[in-house]
Design a protein around this motif. Structure first.
Motif, PDB file in Angstrom:
ATOM      1  N   GLU A  18      35.281  36.062  46.455  1.00 54.96           N
ATOM      2  CA  GLU A  18      35.334  36.348  47.887  1.00 54.96           C
ATOM      3  C   GLU A  18      36.537  37.200  48.285  1.00 54.96           C
ATOM      4  N   VAL A  19      37.095  37.968  47.341  1.00 52.09           N
ATOM      5  CA  VAL A  19      38.145  38.924  47.660  1.00 52.09           C
ATOM      6  C   VAL A  19      37.524  40.317  47.693  1.00 52.09           C
ATOM      7  N   SER A  20      38.091  41.193  48.500  1.00 51.02           N
ATOM      8  CA  SER A  20      37.627  42.574  48.528  1.00 51.02           C
ATOM      9  C   SER A  20      38.043  43.249  47.228  1.00 51.02           C
ATOM     10  N   PHE A  21      37.196  44.171  46.729  1.00 49.18           N
ATOM     11  CA  PHE A  21      37.528  44.808  45.464  1.00 49.18           C
ATOM     12  C   PHE A  21      36.928  46.201  45.342  1.00 49.18           C
ATOM     13  N   LEU A  22      37.581  46.994  44.514  1.00 47.00           N
ATOM     14  CA  LEU A  22      37.076  48.272  44.030  1.00 47.00           C
ATOM     15  C   LEU A  22      36.978  48.102  42.525  1.00 47.00           C
ATOM     16  N   TRP A  23      35.800  48.321  41.973  1.00 51.08           N
ATOM     17  CA  TRP A  23      35.574  48.154  40.547  1.00 51.08           C
ATOM     18  C   TRP A  23      35.170  49.498  39.977  1.00 51.08           C
ATOM     19  N   GLY A  65      46.169  43.748  44.514  1.00 52.62           N
ATOM     20  CA  GLY A  65      46.126  43.198  43.168  1.00 52.62           C
ATOM     21  C   GLY A  65      45.324  44.115  42.262  1.00 52.62           C
ATOM     22  N   PHE A  66      45.569  44.006  40.950  1.00 50.51           N
ATOM     23  CA  PHE A  66      44.946  44.882  39.975  1.00 50.51           C
ATOM     24  C   PHE A  66      44.512  44.064  38.764  1.00 50.51           C
ATOM     25  N   LEU A  67      43.208  43.953  38.541  1.00 50.21           N
ATOM     26  CA  LEU A  67      42.667  43.321  37.335  1.00 50.21           C
ATOM     27  C   LEU A  67      42.751  44.359  36.227  1.00 50.21           C
ATOM     28  N   ILE A 107      49.507  42.104  39.053  1.00 55.81           N
ATOM     29  CA  ILE A 107      48.504  42.318  38.010  1.00 55.81           C
ATOM     30  C   ILE A 107      47.816  41.012  37.629  1.00 55.81           C
ATOM     31  N   LEU A 108      46.482  41.068  37.534  1.00 56.49           N
ATOM     32  CA  LEU A 108      45.711  40.014  36.872  1.00 56.49           C
ATOM     33  C   LEU A 108      45.515  40.511  35.453  1.00 56.49           C
ATOM     34  N   ALA A 109      46.193  39.903  34.510  1.00 59.42           N
ATOM     35  CA  ALA A 109      46.230  40.384  33.132  1.00 59.42           C
ATOM     36  C   ALA A 109      45.081  39.808  32.320  1.00 59.42           C
ATOM     37  N   MET A 110      44.173  40.690  31.883  1.00 60.16           N
ATOM     38  CA  MET A 110      43.037  40.278  31.069  1.00 60.16           C
ATOM     39  C   MET A 110      42.904  41.239  29.884  1.00 60.16           C
ATOM     40  N   PRO A 111      43.720  41.035  28.844  1.00 60.45           N
ATOM     41  CA  PRO A 111      43.712  41.953  27.699  1.00 60.45           C
ATOM     42  C   PRO A 111      42.456  41.814  26.843  1.00 60.45           C
ATOM     43  N   VAL A 162      53.892  40.783  31.279  1.00 64.98           N
ATOM     44  CA  VAL A 162      53.579  40.836  32.712  1.00 64.98           C
ATOM     45  C   VAL A 162      53.650  39.449  33.359  1.00 64.98           C
ATOM     46  N   ALA A 163      53.002  38.476  32.744  1.00 58.17           N
ATOM     47  CA  ALA A 163      52.869  37.153  33.361  1.00 58.17           C
ATOM     48  C   ALA A 163      54.038  36.217  33.061  1.00 58.17           C
ATOM     49  N   GLU A 164      54.493  36.202  31.819  1.00 58.78           N
ATOM     50  CA  GLU A 164      55.474  35.189  31.418  1.00 58.78           C
ATOM     51  C   GLU A 164      56.915  35.675  31.406  1.00 58.78           C
ATOM     52  N   GLU A 165      57.126  36.943  31.105  1.00 52.50           N
ATOM     53  CA  GLU A 165      58.496  37.444  30.991  1.00 52.50           C
ATOM     54  C   GLU A 165      59.056  37.936  32.326  1.00 52.50           C
ATOM     55  N   ILE A 166      58.319  38.813  33.007  1.00 52.48           N
ATOM     56  CA  ILE A 166      58.870  39.360  34.256  1.00 52.48           C
ATOM     57  C   ILE A 166      58.166  38.832  35.506  1.00 52.48           C
ATOM     58  N   GLY A 167      57.077  38.115  35.338  1.00 53.28           N
ATOM     59  CA  GLY A 167      56.439  37.421  36.455  1.00 53.28           C
ATOM     60  C   GLY A 167      55.821  38.295  37.527  1.00 53.28           C
ATOM     61  N   VAL A 168      55.269  39.457  37.137  1.00 47.69           N
ATOM     62  CA  VAL A 168      54.650  40.354  38.115  1.00 47.69           C
ATOM     63  C   VAL A 168      53.132  40.222  38.150  1.00 47.69           C
ATOM     64  N   GLY A 169      52.620  39.182  37.505  1.00 48.80           N
ATOM     65  CA  GLY A 169      51.182  38.988  37.491  1.00 48.80           C
ATOM     66  C   GLY A 169      50.811  37.622  36.966  1.00 48.80           C
ATOM     67  N   LEU A 170      49.512  37.395  36.918  1.00 52.27           N
ATOM     68  CA  LEU A 170      48.950  36.147  36.404  1.00 52.27           C
ATOM     69  C   LEU A 170      48.125  36.467  35.170  1.00 52.27           C
ATOM     70  N   ARG A 171      48.115  35.560  34.225  1.00 50.80           N
ATOM     71  CA  ARG A 171      47.383  35.752  32.978  1.00 50.80           C
ATOM     72  C   ARG A 171      46.039  35.060  33.061  1.00 50.80           C
ATOM     73  N   ILE A 172      44.982  35.788  32.753  1.00 52.69           N
ATOM     74  CA  ILE A 172      43.644  35.219  32.640  1.00 52.69           C
ATOM     75  C   ILE A 172      43.476  34.780  31.195  1.00 52.69           C
ATOM     76  N   LEU A 173      43.258  33.486  30.991  1.00 51.33           N
ATOM     77  CA  LEU A 173      43.155  32.954  29.633  1.00 51.33           C
ATOM     78  C   LEU A 173      41.706  32.773  29.212  1.00 51.33           C
ATOM     79  N   SER A 174      41.506  32.858  27.917  1.00 50.75           N
ATOM     80  CA  SER A 174      40.187  32.616  27.343  1.00 50.75           C
ATOM     81  C   SER A 174      39.878  31.128  27.403  1.00 50.75           C
ATOM     82  N   ARG A 175      38.621  30.798  27.167  1.00 50.12           N
ATOM     83  CA  ARG A 175      38.226  29.384  27.117  1.00 50.12           C
ATOM     84  C   ARG A 175      39.081  28.650  26.108  1.00 50.12           C
TER      85      ARG A 175
END
Length: 179
Positions: A16-21, A62-64, A82-86, A98-111
């Protein structure tokens, strides 16, 4: 990535967030129906887009990202969290940075919480809401990316550390080419 997109396109819709994909993949049969459902909330670009200019737009919050280094630096320089999804190679290290060292984003984790593997659509949906929702986590990440973005801007301007380092490199190359 193509398989992930085929199996998980609806996480953006459900967030439910606005996005450009921006997609450059052919044969995605779900797109026409998906585009009609997200009309007014989501926009899908099927051709090349100027990512750097998009990230600099005031409406981008935000940027996925797959966390290629160019994408990371463009996003930080623009002050966009950044939403980090490598997906491969050094992207995992960049996502951790991005997520753990400098804190400028969130990490998307695998199952299962691993750094590699299958990413569930629900994880992307949850992290998109968390980053875009304006809560405490979103505020902290936005604050950190603003700090780092300011530092990046200062480094790249004339007389900044990146500018001076590039000058030194050019001088060094010029000296070696005349030897």
């Amino acid at each position: 990535m193509k398989n992930w997109i085929r199996e998980n396109p609806f996480c953006l819709e459900k967030s439910e967030v606005s996005f450009l994909w921006a997609l450059r993949l052919k044969g995605l049969d779900f797109l026409p129906e998906f585009e009609s459902r997200v009309k007014g909330k989501g926009l899908i670009a099927k051709e090349w887009v100027d990512q750097s200019k998009i990230l600099q737009h005031d409406g981008v919050k935000g940027f996925l990202s797959h966390c290629g280094w160019n994408s990371v630096t463009e996003s930080i320089s623009a002050g966009v969290p950044i939403l980090a999804m490598p997906f491969m190679a050094e992207q995992y290290l960049n996502a951790r940075f991005v997520a753990e060292e400098i804190g400028v984003g969130l990490r998307i984790l695998s199952r299962g919480g691993s750094v590699r593997g299958y990413v569930a659509a629900e994880e992307v949906e949850m992290k998109a809401r968390e980053l875009m929702g304006g809560g405490k986590v979103a505020e902290e990440v936005s604050k950190r990316v603003a700090e780092w973005g300011g530092a990046a801007h200062d480094a790249m301007k004339e007389g900044g550390s990146s500018w001076l380092t590039l000058d030194l490199l050019i001088e060094d190359v010029m000296e070696k080419s005349t030897d």
